[in-house]
Design a protein around this motif. Sequence first.
Motif, mmCIF file in Angstrom:
data_model
loop_
_atom_site.group_PDB
_atom_site.id
_atom_site.type_symbol
_atom_site.label_atom_id
_atom_site.label_comp_id
_atom_site.label_asym_id
_atom_site.label_seq_id
_atom_site.Cartn_x
_atom_site.Cartn_y
_atom_site.Cartn_z
ATOM 1 N N MET A 1 0.630 -1.096 -0.057
ATOM 2 C CA MET A 1 -0.266 0.121 0.188
ATOM 3 C C MET A 1 1.157 1.203 -0.637
ATOM 4 O O MET A 1 2.104 1.944 0.846
ATOM 5 C CB MET A 1 -0.559 -0.178 0.715
ATOM 6 C CG MET A 1 -1.463 1.223 1.371
ATOM 7 S SD MET A 1 -2.545 1.324 2.891
ATOM 8 C CE MET A 1 -3.486 3.034 3.321
ATOM 9 N N THR A 2 0.998 2.377 -0.918
ATOM 10 C CA THR A 2 0.849 3.934 -1.499
ATOM 11 C C THR A 2 0.797 3.757 -0.346
ATOM 12 O O THR A 2 -0.418 4.234 -0.244
ATOM 13 C CB THR A 2 1.516 3.631 -2.141
ATOM 14 O OG1 THR A 2 2.050 2.615 -3.249
ATOM 15 C CG2 THR A 2 2.255 4.932 -2.760
ATOM 16 N N ARG A 3 1.992 5.486 0.260
ATOM 17 C CA ARG A 3 1.190 6.369 1.503
ATOM 18 C C ARG A 3 2.187 7.121 0.948
ATOM 19 O O ARG A 3 3.063 7.371 0.519
ATOM 20 C CB ARG A 3 1.401 5.834 2.635
ATOM 21 C CG ARG A 3 0.913 4.767 3.190
ATOM 22 C CD ARG A 3 0.721 4.924 5.029
ATOM 23 N NE ARG A 3 2.253 4.167 4.552
ATOM 24 C CZ ARG A 3 2.769 5.100 6.528
ATOM 25 N NH1 ARG A 3 2.302 4.947 7.216
ATOM 26 N NH2 ARG A 3 4.551 4.815 6.295
ATOM 27 N N LYS A 4 1.099 8.140 0.376
ATOM 28 C CA LYS A 4 1.640 9.929 0.698
ATOM 29 C C LYS A 4 1.702 10.195 1.395
ATOM 30 O O LYS A 4 0.379 10.565 2.337
ATOM 31 C CB LYS A 4 0.861 10.880 -0.791
ATOM 32 C CG LYS A 4 1.428 11.776 -1.068
ATOM 33 C CD LYS A 4 0.702 12.302 -2.765
ATOM 34 C CE LYS A 4 1.590 13.525 -3.081
ATOM 35 N NZ LYS A 4 1.344 13.992 -4.450
ATOM 36 N N LEU A 5 2.057 11.138 2.234
ATOM 37 C CA LEU A 5 2.148 12.383 2.817
ATOM 38 C C LEU A 5 3.073 13.160 2.798
ATOM 39 O O LEU A 5 4.211 13.962 2.166
ATOM 40 C CB LEU A 5 3.306 10.956 4.398
ATOM 41 C CG LEU A 5 2.944 9.719 4.432
ATOM 42 C CD1 LEU A 5 4.654 9.036 4.650
ATOM 43 C CD2 LEU A 5 2.103 10.010 5.969
ATOM 44 N N THR A 6 2.288 13.944 3.548
ATOM 45 C CA THR A 6 2.638 15.553 3.053
ATOM 46 C C THR A 6 3.156 15.844 4.803
ATOM 47 O O THR A 6 1.765 16.062 5.954
ATOM 48 C CB THR A 6 1.535 16.614 3.083
ATOM 49 O OG1 THR A 6 0.987 15.873 1.686
ATOM 50 C CG2 THR A 6 1.706 18.066 2.826
ATOM 51 N N ILE A 7 4.810 16.692 4.804
ATOM 52 C CA ILE A 7 4.361 17.138 6.024
ATOM 53 C C ILE A 7 5.163 18.656 5.590
ATOM 54 O O ILE A 7 5.796 19.224 5.022
ATOM 55 C CB ILE A 7 5.844 16.097 6.938
ATOM 56 C CG1 ILE A 7 4.937 14.856 6.635
ATOM 57 C CG2 ILE A 7 6.335 16.958 7.851
ATOM 58 C CD1 ILE A 7 6.127 13.935 7.361
ATOM 59 N N CYS A 8 4.715 19.588 7.464
ATOM 60 C CA CYS A 8 4.835 21.205 7.229
ATOM 61 C C CYS A 8 5.868 21.377 7.975
ATOM 62 O O CYS A 8 5.939 20.668 9.539
ATOM 63 C CB CYS A 8 3.952 21.516 6.865
ATOM 64 S SG CYS A 8 4.459 23.267 7.266
ATOM 65 N N PHE A 9 7.098 21.978 7.696
ATOM 66 C CA PHE A 9 7.881 22.062 8.927
ATOM 67 C C PHE A 9 7.960 24.016 8.438
ATOM 68 O O PHE A 9 8.075 24.554 8.048
ATOM 69 C CB PHE A 9 9.123 22.045 8.816
ATOM 70 C CG PHE A 9 9.798 20.177 8.831
ATOM 71 C CD1 PHE A 9 10.058 20.357 9.882
ATOM 72 C CD2 PHE A 9 9.480 19.602 8.209
ATOM 73 C CE1 PHE A 9 10.486 18.437 10.679
ATOM 74 C CE2 PHE A 9 10.699 17.909 8.266
ATOM 75 C CZ PHE A 9 10.681 18.162 9.739
ATOM 76 N N ALA A 10 7.797 24.900 9.696
ATOM 77 C CA ALA A 10 8.231 26.388 9.916
ATOM 78 C C ALA A 10 9.774 26.419 10.852
ATOM 79 O O ALA A 10 10.135 25.447 11.350
ATOM 80 C CB ALA A 10 7.109 26.541 11.002
ATOM 81 N N SER A 11 10.661 26.989 9.777
ATOM 82 C CA SER A 11 11.913 27.020 10.489
ATOM 83 C C SER A 11 12.710 28.451 9.846
ATOM 84 O O SER A 11 12.268 28.848 9.552
ATOM 85 C CB SER A 11 12.214 25.998 9.039
ATOM 86 O OG SER A 11 14.122 26.337 10.327
ATOM 87 N N ASP A 12 13.877 28.905 11.142
ATOM 88 C CA ASP A 12 14.431 29.563 10.810
ATOM 89 C C ASP A 12 16.104 29.103 9.847
ATOM 90 O O ASP A 12 16.276 28.121 10.402
ATOM 91 C CB ASP A 12 14.706 30.984 11.599
ATOM 92 C CG ASP A 12 15.613 30.533 13.251
ATOM 93 O OD1 ASP A 12 15.951 29.664 12.950
ATOM 94 O OD2 ASP A 12 15.033 30.390 14.364
ATOM 95 N N ASP A 13 17.336 30.408 10.348
ATOM 96 C CA ASP A 13 18.468 29.254 9.332
ATOM 97 C C ASP A 13 18.363 28.985 10.961
ATOM 98 O O ASP A 13 19.175 27.505 10.662
ATOM 99 C CB ASP A 13 19.010 30.775 9.326
ATOM 100 C CG ASP A 13 20.264 30.681 8.609
ATOM 101 O OD1 ASP A 13 20.168 29.579 7.745
ATOM 102 O OD2 ASP A 13 21.798 30.326 8.537
ATOM 103 N N ASN A 14 18.724 29.272 12.158
ATOM 104 C CA ASN A 14 19.304 28.864 13.206
ATOM 105 C C ASN A 14 18.663 27.668 13.431
ATOM 106 O O ASN A 14 19.261 26.086 14.011
ATOM 107 C CB ASN A 14 19.128 29.181 14.336
ATOM 108 C CG ASN A 14 19.166 30.623 14.613
ATOM 109 O OD1 ASN A 14 21.017 30.778 13.875
ATOM 110 N ND2 ASN A 14 18.514 31.778 15.307
ATOM 111 N N TYR A 15 16.981 27.026 13.382
ATOM 112 C CA TYR A 15 16.475 25.395 12.992
ATOM 113 C C TYR A 15 16.424 25.021 12.352
ATOM 114 O O TYR A 15 16.897 23.469 11.997
ATOM 115 C CB TYR A 15 15.215 25.975 13.728
ATOM 116 C CG TYR A 15 14.373 24.566 13.469
ATOM 117 C CD1 TYR A 15 14.869 24.042 15.008
ATOM 118 C CD2 TYR A 15 13.498 24.221 12.773
ATOM 119 C CE1 TYR A 15 13.448 22.529 15.326
ATOM 120 C CE2 TYR A 15 12.569 23.138 12.880
ATOM 121 C CZ TYR A 15 13.167 22.276 14.901
ATOM 122 O OH TYR A 15 12.560 20.499 13.987
ATOM 123 N N ALA A 16 17.400 25.435 10.669
ATOM 124 C CA ALA A 16 17.333 24.382 9.505
ATOM 125 C C ALA A 16 17.866 23.176 9.731
ATOM 126 O O ALA A 16 17.857 21.842 8.834
ATOM 127 C CB ALA A 16 17.787 25.586 8.554
#
Length: 65
Positions: A1-16
């Motif tokens: 079974m194929t799963r398509k996953l969407t993931i969101c991150f919010a980042s500045d340069d320090n967390y990148a």
Amino acid sequence: MTRKLTICFASDDNYAPYMGMAIFSILKNAAPKDTFHFYVLDNKISDKNKQKLDSLHQTYDFDLT
């Protein structure tokens, strides 16, 4: 079974770098049939860190917006 996953991150340069490691870990531990689309809300991430994220495409197939 194929799963398509969407993931969101919010980042500045320090967390990148940590975000990059999280993305790497997700891709490395995913099932072979899983596909990913990562969205990054960018708060002044440097070009150097963006290039490091893009370098993951050399090993893994995923979408990055």
